[in-house]
Write an enzyme that holds these catalytic residues in place. Structure first.
Site, PDB file in Angstrom:
ATOM      1  N   ARG A 182       0.946  17.450  -8.377  1.00 16.38           N
ATOM      2  CA  ARG A 182      -0.005  18.541  -8.710  1.00 16.38           C
ATOM      3  C   ARG A 182      -0.290  19.873  -8.768  1.00 16.38           C
ATOM      4  O   ARG A 182      -0.728  20.241  -8.775  1.00 16.38           O
ATOM      5  CB  ARG A 182      -1.064  18.297  -7.133  1.00 16.38           C
ATOM      6  CG  ARG A 182      -1.594  16.243  -7.360  1.00 16.38           C
ATOM      7  CD  ARG A 182      -2.129  15.925  -6.073  1.00 16.38           C
ATOM      8  NE  ARG A 182      -1.089  15.660  -4.373  1.00 16.38           N
ATOM      9  CZ  ARG A 182      -1.951  15.517  -3.333  1.00 16.38           C
ATOM     10  NH1 ARG A 182      -3.023  15.413  -3.399  1.00 16.38           N
ATOM     11  NH2 ARG A 182      -1.080  15.103  -2.477  1.00 16.38           N
ATOM     12  N   GLY A 201      -1.183  10.257   7.449  1.00 20.42           N
ATOM     13  CA  GLY A 201      -0.570   8.731   8.518  1.00 20.42           C
ATOM     14  C   GLY A 201      -1.236   8.924   9.843  1.00 20.42           C
ATOM     15  O   GLY A 201      -1.842  10.193  10.414  1.00 20.42           O
TER      16      GLY A 201
HETATM   17  C1  UD1 Z   1       3.851  12.516   4.790  1.00 20.31           C
HETATM   18  C2  UD1 Z   1       3.997  11.146   6.250  1.00 20.31           C
HETATM   19  C3  UD1 Z   1       2.206  11.130   6.964  1.00 20.31           C
HETATM   20  C4  UD1 Z   1       1.708  12.812   7.183  1.00 20.31           C
HETATM   21  C5  UD1 Z   1       2.530  13.675   6.050  1.00 20.31           C
HETATM   22  C6  UD1 Z   1       1.985  15.367   6.352  1.00 20.31           C
HETATM   23  C7  UD1 Z   1       5.460   9.792   5.739  1.00 20.31           C
HETATM   24  C8  UD1 Z   1       5.763   8.088   5.733  1.00 20.31           C
HETATM   25  N1  UD1 Z   1       4.071  10.087   5.963  1.00 20.31           N
HETATM   26  O1  UD1 Z   1       2.742  11.926   3.937  1.00 20.31           O
HETATM   27  O2  UD1 Z   1       2.079  10.376   8.192  1.00 20.31           O
HETATM   28  O3  UD1 Z   1       0.272  12.735   8.338  1.00 20.31           O
HETATM   29  O4  UD1 Z   1       2.701  13.775   5.310  1.00 20.31           O
HETATM   30  O5  UD1 Z   1       1.788  15.964   5.340  1.00 20.31           O
HETATM   31  O6  UD1 Z   1       6.718  10.612   6.152  1.00 20.31           O
HETATM   32  N2  UD1 Z   1      10.038  14.510   0.585  1.00 20.31           N
HETATM   33  C9  UD1 Z   1      11.226  13.995   0.036  1.00 20.31           C
HETATM   34  N3  UD1 Z   1      11.726  13.197  -0.381  1.00 20.31           N
HETATM   35  C10 UD1 Z   1      11.125  11.466  -0.381  1.00 20.31           C
HETATM   36  C11 UD1 Z   1      10.169  12.218  -0.415  1.00 20.31           C
HETATM   37  C12 UD1 Z   1       9.139  13.021   0.308  1.00 20.31           C
HETATM   38  O7  UD1 Z   1      12.231  15.152   0.280  1.00 20.31           O
HETATM   39  O8  UD1 Z   1      11.360  10.628  -1.085  1.00 20.31           O
HETATM   40  C13 UD1 Z   1       9.392  15.135   0.645  1.00 20.31           C
HETATM   41  C14 UD1 Z   1       8.542  16.145   0.773  1.00 20.31           C
HETATM   42  O9  UD1 Z   1       9.082  17.120  -0.597  1.00 20.31           O
HETATM   43  C15 UD1 Z   1       7.587  16.794   0.905  1.00 20.31           C
HETATM   44  C16 UD1 Z   1       7.732  16.315   2.590  1.00 20.31           C
HETATM   45  O10 UD1 Z   1       8.770  15.029   2.361  1.00 20.31           O
HETATM   46  O11 UD1 Z   1       8.386  18.322   1.410  1.00 20.31           O
HETATM   47  C17 UD1 Z   1       6.054  15.005   2.700  1.00 20.31           C
HETATM   48  O12 UD1 Z   1       6.446  14.201   1.589  1.00 20.31           O
HETATM   49  P1  UD1 Z   1       4.978  13.975   0.943  1.00 20.31           P
HETATM   50  O13 UD1 Z   1       5.234  12.303   0.002  1.00 20.31           O
HETATM   51  O14 UD1 Z   1       4.214  14.960   1.085  1.00 20.31           O
HETATM   52  O15 UD1 Z   1       4.074  13.219   2.295  1.00 20.31           O
HETATM   53  P2  UD1 Z   1       2.694  12.991   2.772  1.00 20.31           P
HETATM   54  O16 UD1 Z   1       2.518  11.501   1.819  1.00 20.31           O
HETATM   55  O17 UD1 Z   1       1.988  13.484   2.386  1.00 20.31           O
END
Ligand code: UD1
Ligand code: CA
Length: 462
Positions: A13, A144
């Site tokens: 985004r 979450g």
């Molecule tokens: C996540 C949490 C959610 C929380 C929210 C807060 C989980 C399953 N959910 O959701 O409970 O309320 O953050 O912002 O954890 N990332 C990786 N590898 C991946 C996926 C993500 O490194 O495979 C990193 C992203 O770069 C980011 C962070 O993890 O920095 C969070 O990922 P994002 O997809 O934004 O999480 P949310 O779905 O928002």
């Protein structure tokens, strides 16, 4: 302490080719803020930190941006199968004897003090404490939710897309930041399944596992919702930039700076200040800038990597880059310094004057419309309006020396390399390309003549 920073996500985004965690906030990549917080936390607790950053999208660019930071290890997550999967990639680098703290690369405003509180509440001394940083939001949409039992004990986290209507009504949400005992965390991660709405391995599912093993999960609420805001879009990045700038402005005011308007200041780097500094509206400070006691900065300047001496005034609309300016100087309005300028005390650099790679001795002045490049200017020199130091012959740059007490007349051109001797005066309109002797007037321009009997042409009639 182990600190894992998640930074593999794409940040779709943001609609940008730049990896999300490299987007700048207050002049530094978001990830640099998180790293600084991680280090500050380790320093506060006086424990060494093992910092592991999980990268994926734009991994090479992220790695390159932090190549100089030797205390950071990078691990690649490819493909990106969720936050739990991300932490799992870091697992081999984590020391079981120490707890693991998980941070997000896109949550840059978190304070070390808040994390300290989280660790203290989780009771990391026994290494068995699980702690979760939560926040109450009026609009919890997208986050979450923290599910608790009747006694208020945390049971689990449920992601928005997997939540029931009742669960969606919960306003306490997961910030994503947690601390857990490392050996158990590794085991929990290995047991995750992707049986959920997003087909991802959720880090959040480890909470239910901790509860199943009879561990207490401490939920610590962030006092300041701004602190745990994540960046997913340009709009959110802009919002966080304002929060970051507000914090900087408040810190400056605590240090005694008078700001004409704390909302109209941008510090993109490090600004250090002495006592009784005044900063008017619309200033951008970049890199390292130091303002000594009593400095006054007028409106609308860009000041990058400069030190400005006590009592100096920068009037408005200047663009100053890599200048070391002495005390009680007066710069601008509309002055420009390009890199590597050293100005002594009481120097005046005025309207539409550009100075590059030059030094000015005490009390020298270039008040109007001048260019001084690659020059050593002595003390008490007066550079007249329209004076140009011609430092460039089209191929090479040459040096000019202007000794003490020289006056250059209006519109004079000093063709480098040249030395203008002490106390010399260069007549207005002169182009001098040979040495100018000290203490004398040198004029190098066509003599003024008057043609007697000359008649203006008149229009022929017919
Ligand atoms: C996540 C949490 C959610 C929380 C929210 C807060 C989980 C399953 N959910 O959701 O409970 O309320 O953050 O912002 O954890 N990332 C990786 N590898 C991946 C996926 C993500 O490194 O495979 C990193 C992203 O770069 C980011 C962070 O993890 O920095 C969070 O990922 P994002 O997809 O934004 O999480 P949310 O779905 O928002
Ligand atoms: Ca997600």
């Amino acid at each position: 302490m182990n600190i894992v920073i998640l930074a593999a996500g794409q940040g779709k985004r943001m609609r940008s080719a730049l990896p999300k965690v490299l987007h700048p906030l207050a002049g530094k990549p978001m990830l640099a803020h998180v790293l600084a917080t991680a280090r500050a936390l380790a320093a506060k607790k006086a424990v060494p930190a093992r910092i592991v950053v999980v990268i994926g999208h734009g991994a090479e660019a992220v790695r390159a941006a932090f190549a100089a930071e030797t205390d950071v290890q990078f691990v690649l997550q490819e493909p990106q199968l969720g936050t739990g999967h991300a932490v799992q990639q870091a697992a081999p680098r984590l020391d079981d004897a120490e707890p693991t703290l998980v941070l997000y690369g896109d949550v840059p405003l978190l304070r070390a003090g808040t994390l300290e509180r989280l660790l203290a509440t989780a009771g990391d001394a026994r290494h068995e404490g699980v702690g979760l940083l939560t926040v109450r939001l009026t609009d919890p949409c997208g986050y979450g939710r923290i599910v608790r039992d009747w006694h208020g004990n945390v049971l689990k986290i449920v992601e928005e897309r997997d939540a029931s209507a009742d669960e969606r009504a919960i306003d306490e949400v997961n910030t994503g930041i947690l601390v857990a005992p490392t050996a158990r965390l590794k085991r929990w991660l290995a047991g995750l399944s992707a049986d959920n709405a997003q087909r991802e391995y959720y880090l959040t599912d480890v909470i239910a596992q901790a509860v199943a093993e009879g561990l207490h999960v401490a939920a610590v609420a962030a006092e300041d919702a701004d602190e745990v805001l994540g960046v997913n879009s340009q709009a959110q990045l802009a919002q966080l930039e304002r929060v970051a700038q507000r914090r900087i402005a408040e810190r400056l005011m605590q240090d005694g700076v008078r700001l004409a308007d704390p909302a109209r200041l941008d510090v993109r780097g490090e600004l250090t200040v002495g006592a009784d500094v005044f900063i008017d509206v619309g200033n951008v400070f970049e890199g390292r800038v130091a303002l000594a006691d009593g400095v006054r900065i007028g409106p609308n300047n860009v000041i990058r990597d400069c030190s400005i001496g006590a009592g100096t005034e920068v009037l408005g609309f200047c663009y100053l880059e890599r200048a070391a300016i002495g005390a009680n100087a007066r710069i601008g309005p509309f002055a420009r310094t390009r890199p590597d300028v050293k100005l002594g005390d009481d120097v005046h650099i005025g309207n539409f004057v550009e100075v590059k790679n030059s030094t000015f001795g005490r009390g020298s002045k270039a008040n109007h419309l001048a260019y001084v490049g690659d020059a050593t200017v002595g003390s008490r020199v007066n550079i007249g309006a329209g004076t140009v130091v011609a430092n460039y012959d089209g191929a090479n740059k040459h040096h000019t020396v202007i000794e003490d007490d020289v006056h250059t007349g209006s519109n004079s051109v000093l063709v480098a390399p040249i030395t203008v001797g002490a106390g010399a005066t260069v007549g207005a309109g002169s182009t001098v390309s040979r040495q100018v002797p000290a203490g004398k007037l040198t004029v190098a321009r066509a003599r003024q003549t008057t043609i007697e009997g000359w008649k203006r042409p008149t229009k022929k009639s017919g």
